[in-house]
Design a protein around this motif. Structure first.
Motif, PDB file in Angstrom:
ATOM      1  N   ALA A  89       0.884  -1.318  -0.004  1.00  0.00           N
ATOM      2  CA  ALA A  89       0.054   0.041  -0.053  1.00  0.00           C
ATOM      3  C   ALA A  89       0.985   1.225   0.123  1.00  0.00           C
ATOM      4  N   ILE A 106      -7.591  -8.017  -1.696  1.00  0.00           N
ATOM      5  CA  ILE A 106      -7.436  -6.663  -1.993  1.00  0.00           C
ATOM      6  C   ILE A 106      -6.687  -6.094  -0.446  1.00  0.00           C
ATOM      7  N   ASP A 146     -13.161 -10.656  -0.120  1.00  0.00           N
ATOM      8  CA  ASP A 146     -12.604  -9.521  -0.308  1.00  0.00           C
ATOM      9  C   ASP A 146     -13.980  -8.483  -0.431  1.00  0.00           C
ATOM     10  N   LEU A 153     -14.431  -5.047   1.984  1.00  0.00           N
ATOM     11  CA  LEU A 153     -14.834  -3.860   1.279  1.00  0.00           C
ATOM     12  C   LEU A 153     -16.037  -3.232   1.961  1.00  0.00           C
ATOM     13  N   GLU A 191      -7.240   0.386   7.422  1.00  0.00           N
ATOM     14  CA  GLU A 191      -6.920  -0.022   6.307  1.00  0.00           C
ATOM     15  C   GLU A 191      -7.662  -1.412   6.006  1.00  0.00           C
ATOM     16  N   PRO A 192      -7.707  -1.996   4.720  1.00  0.00           N
ATOM     17  CA  PRO A 192      -8.684  -3.224   4.458  1.00  0.00           C
ATOM     18  C   PRO A 192      -8.491  -4.350   5.290  1.00  0.00           C
ATOM     19  N   ASP A 225      -3.526   3.275   3.014  1.00  0.00           N
ATOM     20  CA  ASP A 225      -3.893   2.726   1.731  1.00  0.00           C
ATOM     21  C   ASP A 225      -4.913   3.348   0.834  1.00  0.00           C
ATOM     22  N   ASP A 269      -5.160   4.286  -1.982  1.00  0.00           N
ATOM     23  CA  ASP A 269      -5.404   3.631  -3.334  1.00  0.00           C
ATOM     24  C   ASP A 269      -6.818   2.765  -3.109  1.00  0.00           C
ATOM     25  N   THR A 270      -6.858   2.130  -2.173  1.00  0.00           N
ATOM     26  CA  THR A 270      -8.106   1.285  -2.149  1.00  0.00           C
ATOM     27  C   THR A 270      -9.486   2.127  -1.848  1.00  0.00           C
ATOM     28  N   SER A 327     -10.275   3.679  -5.242  1.00  0.00           N
ATOM     29  CA  SER A 327     -10.988   2.590  -6.208  1.00  0.00           C
ATOM     30  C   SER A 327     -12.423   2.534  -5.943  1.00  0.00           C
TER      31      SER A 327
END
Ligand code: AN7
Length: 349
Positions: free
Chosen positions: A114, A235, A266, A270, A285-286, A321, A323-324, A327
């Motif tokens: 990440a 993810i 996943d 999410l 974070e995820p 993170d 970017d997640t 997205s």
């Protein structure tokens, strides 16, 4: 009373070299937050408390183990600490090495770290060695490097890491003044669940102790599927691990506590990730959402009796993170004119 880190606070319960000088960023003492809105949203009827480990100095639980590992490394005269990492261990190792004035090198799966974690290692001056392979390949390489001169491995195969991480259990028990019925947490390399269980066993020698419920991502669930996963995928990059070093410890914790190691998809991760952020204002974070998704599954399955006291570790901060998140929100809103009319129209007011 001022807080000076876990070594200072729990010195009598941690193995330390004589006269060791603690290398610390005053980690630990993280909040244990009630989460009534999340509990209601998942249809639970119990008391849920979240141990928010994202509020450690490098924004993950790794700092508890790292203060111990780097303190030991310096006491031994190591000049370089090395680790394999899915990201958080490398961020923490590089920060504590900088604090100690020694060098760090981190072996990471190329392209699978990440963004925030990568920026931390860069900023603290770590030597970055991305490999064309996954975390399991990186850890395999680290094992081969462990006898090099003046080098200290600071992965959780180093037992003092587990010792440091067990202090979170002490803090939970102190904050509650009683023993939780359940403890939920994510499982990757399985060091943390091993550490929590060690902490609970030491603090409550005669029991009863919490039932340990550890959660893997379904594409990286070797402990649930019963075999090594060659090409783990999820993810939640922090727990993208197919051959956990402390797998035995995790299975023992689940068995001895009458708990379980289970998995969530996943998609479930999410969904839980957003639910936690939007019901409680807690951004993780995820990987940390795996036990949140797991709790949802446990509620649906009827595993959590009404009125239970449930604790859960949220292992890392959401800013690790970005970017997640992006997205999930691919369409950034377009600019409007800076007028009341335009603002009212955009907000439907
Ligand atoms: C946020 O940094 O393995 O089961 O190399 O970063 O003790 O491995 C990170 C693991 C959970 C899993 N949550 O803990 C690494 C690394 C977060 C993590 C885990 C990790 P373990």
């Amino acid at each position: 009373m001022s807080w000076n880190g876990i070594i200072h606070a729990f010195r009598d319960r941690l193995p330390l070299p004589t006269n060791a000088k603690a290398i610390t960023l005053f980690e630990g003492n993280t909040p244990l937050l009630p989460a009534p809105r999340l509990t209601a949203a998942i249809g639970g009827d119990f008391d849920l408390r979240l141990k928010y480990e994202g509020l450690n100095p490098t924004a993950s639980f790794k700092d508890r183990g790292m203060t111990m590992a780097v303190t030991h490394a310096v006491a031994k005269g190591a000049k370089l600490v090395i680790c394999a990492s899915t990201g958080n261990t490398s961020a923490s190792a590089s920060a504590y090495a900088a604090r100690a004035g020694i060098a760090s090198a981190v072996i990471i799966p190329s392209g699978k770290i990440a963004l925030g974690k990568l920026t931390q290692a860069l900023m603290h001056g770590a030597k970055l060695l991305p490999i064309s392979g996954n975390f399991d390949d990186a850890l395999n390489l680290i094992r081969q490097m462990s006898n090099l001169k003046e080098v200290e491995v600071v992965n959780s195969i180093n037992p003092v890491r587990i010792e440091g991480q067990k202090t979170a259990s002490f803090e939970i028990l102190e904050a509650l003044g009683k023993t939780p019925d359940f403890h939920f947490l994510p499982v990757g390399n399985a060091g943390n669940i091993t550490a929590y269980w060690k902490g609970f066993c030491e603090a409550i020698p005669k029991g009863p102790r919490p039932r340990m419920f550890g959660w893997q991502a379904s594409g990286a669930a070797p402990l649930v599927d019963g075999h090594i996963v060659k090409d783990p995928q999820t993810i939640a990059t922090a727990i993208r691990i197919g051959n956990p070093a402390s797998g035995e410890g995790a299975l023992a914790a689940a068995k001895e506590s009458n708990g379980r190691i289970d998995k969530v998809s996943d998609q479930e991760i999410l969904s839980a990730y957003q639910l936690l952020a939007q019901t409680e204002g807690i951004f993780v974070e995820p990987a940390c959402a795996a036990p949140v998704a797991g709790l949802r599954k446990a509620v649906a399955a009827g595993w959590i009796p009404k009125g239970s006291l449930v604790t859960m570790t949220l292992t890392g901060h959401g800013l690790k993170d970005p970017d997640t998140v992006l997205s999930l929100f691919p369409h950034a809103p377009s600019p409007i004119p800076p007028t009341l009319d335009a603002a009212r129209k955009a907000l439907g007011l």
